[in-house]
Design a protein around this motif. Structure first.
Motif, mmCIF file in Angstrom:
data_model
loop_
_atom_site.group_PDB
_atom_site.id
_atom_site.type_symbol
_atom_site.label_atom_id
_atom_site.label_comp_id
_atom_site.label_asym_id
_atom_site.label_seq_id
_atom_site.Cartn_x
_atom_site.Cartn_y
_atom_site.Cartn_z
ATOM 1 N N TRP A 1 6.040 -6.541 -4.318
ATOM 2 C CA TRP A 1 5.225 -5.511 -4.954
ATOM 3 C C TRP A 1 4.762 -5.978 -6.331
ATOM 4 C CZ3 TRP A 1 5.207 -0.931 -1.976
ATOM 5 C CH2 TRP A 1 6.210 -0.855 -0.982
ATOM 6 N N ASN A 2 3.621 -5.491 -6.767
ATOM 7 C CA ASN A 2 3.211 -5.711 -8.151
ATOM 8 C C ASN A 2 2.390 -4.520 -8.636
ATOM 9 O OD1 ASN A 2 0.657 -6.039 -7.088
ATOM 10 N ND2 ASN A 2 0.511 -8.234 -7.551
ATOM 11 N N ARG A 3 1.894 -4.618 -9.849
ATOM 12 C CA ARG A 3 1.186 -3.505 -10.475
ATOM 13 C C ARG A 3 0.023 -3.003 -9.616
ATOM 14 N NH1 ARG A 3 0.345 -2.577 -16.308
ATOM 15 N NH2 ARG A 3 1.720 -4.354 -16.533
ATOM 16 N N ALA A 4 -0.791 -3.905 -9.122
ATOM 17 C CA ALA A 4 -1.963 -3.513 -8.343
ATOM 18 C C ALA A 4 -1.566 -2.837 -7.039
ATOM 19 C CB ALA A 4 -2.841 -4.731 -8.063
ATOM 20 N N VAL A 5 -0.524 -3.321 -6.385
ATOM 21 C CA VAL A 5 -0.078 -2.746 -5.117
ATOM 22 C C VAL A 5 0.339 -1.294 -5.302
ATOM 23 C CG1 VAL A 5 1.651 -2.889 -3.293
ATOM 24 C CG2 VAL A 5 0.609 -4.984 -4.186
ATOM 25 N N PHE A 6 1.142 -1.031 -6.335
ATOM 26 C CA PHE A 6 1.561 0.345 -6.604
ATOM 27 C C PHE A 6 0.361 1.226 -6.954
ATOM 28 C CE2 PHE A 6 5.712 -1.747 -7.720
ATOM 29 C CZ PHE A 6 6.440 -1.179 -6.697
ATOM 30 N N GLN A 7 -0.548 0.695 -7.766
ATOM 31 C CA GLN A 7 -1.692 1.479 -8.206
ATOM 32 C C GLN A 7 -2.591 1.843 -7.031
ATOM 33 O OE1 GLN A 7 -4.186 -0.484 -11.063
ATOM 34 N NE2 GLN A 7 -5.608 1.244 -11.230
ATOM 35 N N PHE A 8 -2.962 0.855 -6.205
ATOM 36 C CA PHE A 8 -3.849 1.137 -5.087
ATOM 37 C C PHE A 8 -3.169 2.028 -4.052
ATOM 38 C CE2 PHE A 8 -5.973 -3.130 -6.127
ATOM 39 C CZ PHE A 8 -6.898 -2.513 -6.956
ATOM 40 N N GLY A 9 -1.881 1.847 -3.865
ATOM 41 C CA GLY A 9 -1.165 2.714 -2.939
ATOM 42 C C GLY A 9 -1.263 4.164 -3.365
ATOM 43 N N ALA A 10 -1.063 4.412 -4.659
ATOM 44 C CA ALA A 10 -1.146 5.772 -5.179
ATOM 45 C C ALA A 10 -2.567 6.328 -5.045
ATOM 46 C CB ALA A 10 -0.709 5.807 -6.640
ATOM 47 N N GLU A 11 -3.553 5.492 -5.327
ATOM 48 C CA GLU A 11 -4.944 5.946 -5.230
ATOM 49 C C GLU A 11 -5.326 6.285 -3.788
ATOM 50 O OE1 GLU A 11 -7.363 2.938 -6.985
ATOM 51 O OE2 GLU A 11 -6.657 3.335 -9.032
ATOM 52 N N LEU A 12 -4.677 5.632 -2.837
ATOM 53 C CA LEU A 12 -4.946 5.897 -1.427
ATOM 54 C C LEU A 12 -4.036 6.990 -0.868
ATOM 55 C CD1 LEU A 12 -5.414 2.208 -0.220
ATOM 56 C CD2 LEU A 12 -7.192 3.964 -0.398
ATOM 57 N N GLY A 13 -3.254 7.619 -1.756
ATOM 58 C CA GLY A 13 -2.428 8.755 -1.341
ATOM 59 C C GLY A 13 -1.141 8.391 -0.639
ATOM 60 N N MET A 14 -0.580 7.213 -0.964
ATOM 61 C CA MET A 14 0.622 6.749 -0.267
ATOM 62 C C MET A 14 1.777 6.524 -1.230
ATOM 63 S SD MET A 14 -1.007 4.020 2.457
ATOM 64 C CE MET A 14 -1.716 2.963 1.169
#
Length: 277
Positions: free
Chosen positions: A192-205
């Motif tokens: 995991w990294n910063r972008a993975v967490f961020q995009f996951g949250a933006e996609l509702g996950m």
């Protein structure tokens, strides 16, 4: 990508992923609701159980954290994946990664159905393309489908654009085949990294890791897989297994063995509700 082409590539990437650092995982084993270590499920009669489960290189320490933003109206973002679930009593979750695979997923679904158990399947978009019927079956039988990227890459080595594409395309095809967009995400190799967490949250996950690695991905033998799951069993535990990415016949046989043992020991095997940040 064909299944027989995916395994060699994934094993090569896994070596690189392990090099990122498995340090810090020793403290991630199961704890009870009161914070005390969980007593493992007693082995069934027969050969003695193998040595206690230890964190493997397949579970990597979460990389850079992102953390909740200030009061800005943006979607809150976690800084590390969830490693366990909450529930009443002896609740556990079984998860299966890398499918769906027409050779192994149907057998896993059949075993779960026989014991009226629900599980989570973290699927890869490229595997869903030709196996949408299996996601429809998962939806019909009450299983939860999560996002495991499109092609199972090491996300921490990709650009932000590639990371988002891997995640977004997979959410779209899951919605098409399963009937709704996924609410859970798991990074390949646990990287995991910063972008993975961020995009996951933006996609509702929500990001979900695991507590117990069955190590079925190295095909250690059915008995070893069964022992690892039994020894690691405990309230809130999330078990990592696979239904694709290689020969998963051992995973299929192991599930038939350990699932009734867990149920007989009083464990409630279920799927989690969506977490609230």
């Amino acid at each position: 990508m064909k299944k027989d082409q995916m395994l060699p590539r994934r094993r090569v990437v896994l070596g690189g992923a392990a090099a990122l650092g498995a340090a810090g995982t020793a403290g991630l084993l199961a704890l009870g609701a009161d914070g005390d270590p969980v007593t493992p499920l007693a082995p069934a009669a027969g050969p003695p159980a193998r040595r206690p489960l230890k964190p493997s290189a397949y579970r990597l320490q979460p990389l850079a954290g992102y953390g909740p933003p200030a009061a800005s109206g943006r979607t809150p973002v976690r800084s590390e994946p969830l490693l366990r679930v909450t529930g009443i009593g002896r609740t556990m979750v079984l998860t299966f990664d890398d499918g769906p695979d027409p050779h192994y997923t149907p057998d896993i679904l059949s075993t779960l159905r026989a014991y009226d158990v629900r599980a989570m399947f973290f699927v890869c978009g490229e595997m869903v393309v030709h196996n949408k019927d299996l996601l429809a079956q998962m939806a019909e039988e009450g299983h939860v489908v999560g996002n495991h990227t499109w092609s199972h890459p090491l996300l921490t080595g990709l650009t932000r654009g590639r990371i988002r594409s891997e995640m977004e395309r997979t959410s779209e095809i899951i919605e098409e085949a399963y009937g709704e967009r996924p609410r859970w995400f798991r990074a390949p190799y646990g990287a995991w990294n910063r972008a993975v967490f961020q995009f996951g949250a933006e996609l509702g996950m929500e990001p979900l890791g695991w507590t117990v690695d069955s190590l079925d991905w190295i095909e250690p033998g059915t008995r070893t897989i069964v022992d690892r799951v039994r020894n690691g069993a405990g309230p809130g535990v999330v078990v990592l297994s696979h239904d694709s990415g290689g020969d998963r016949s051992q995973s299929v046989r192991a599930l038939r063995d350990y699932l009734p043992q867990l149920l007989d020991a009083g464990y409630h095997i279920t799927v989690p509700r969506r977490y609230q940040v």
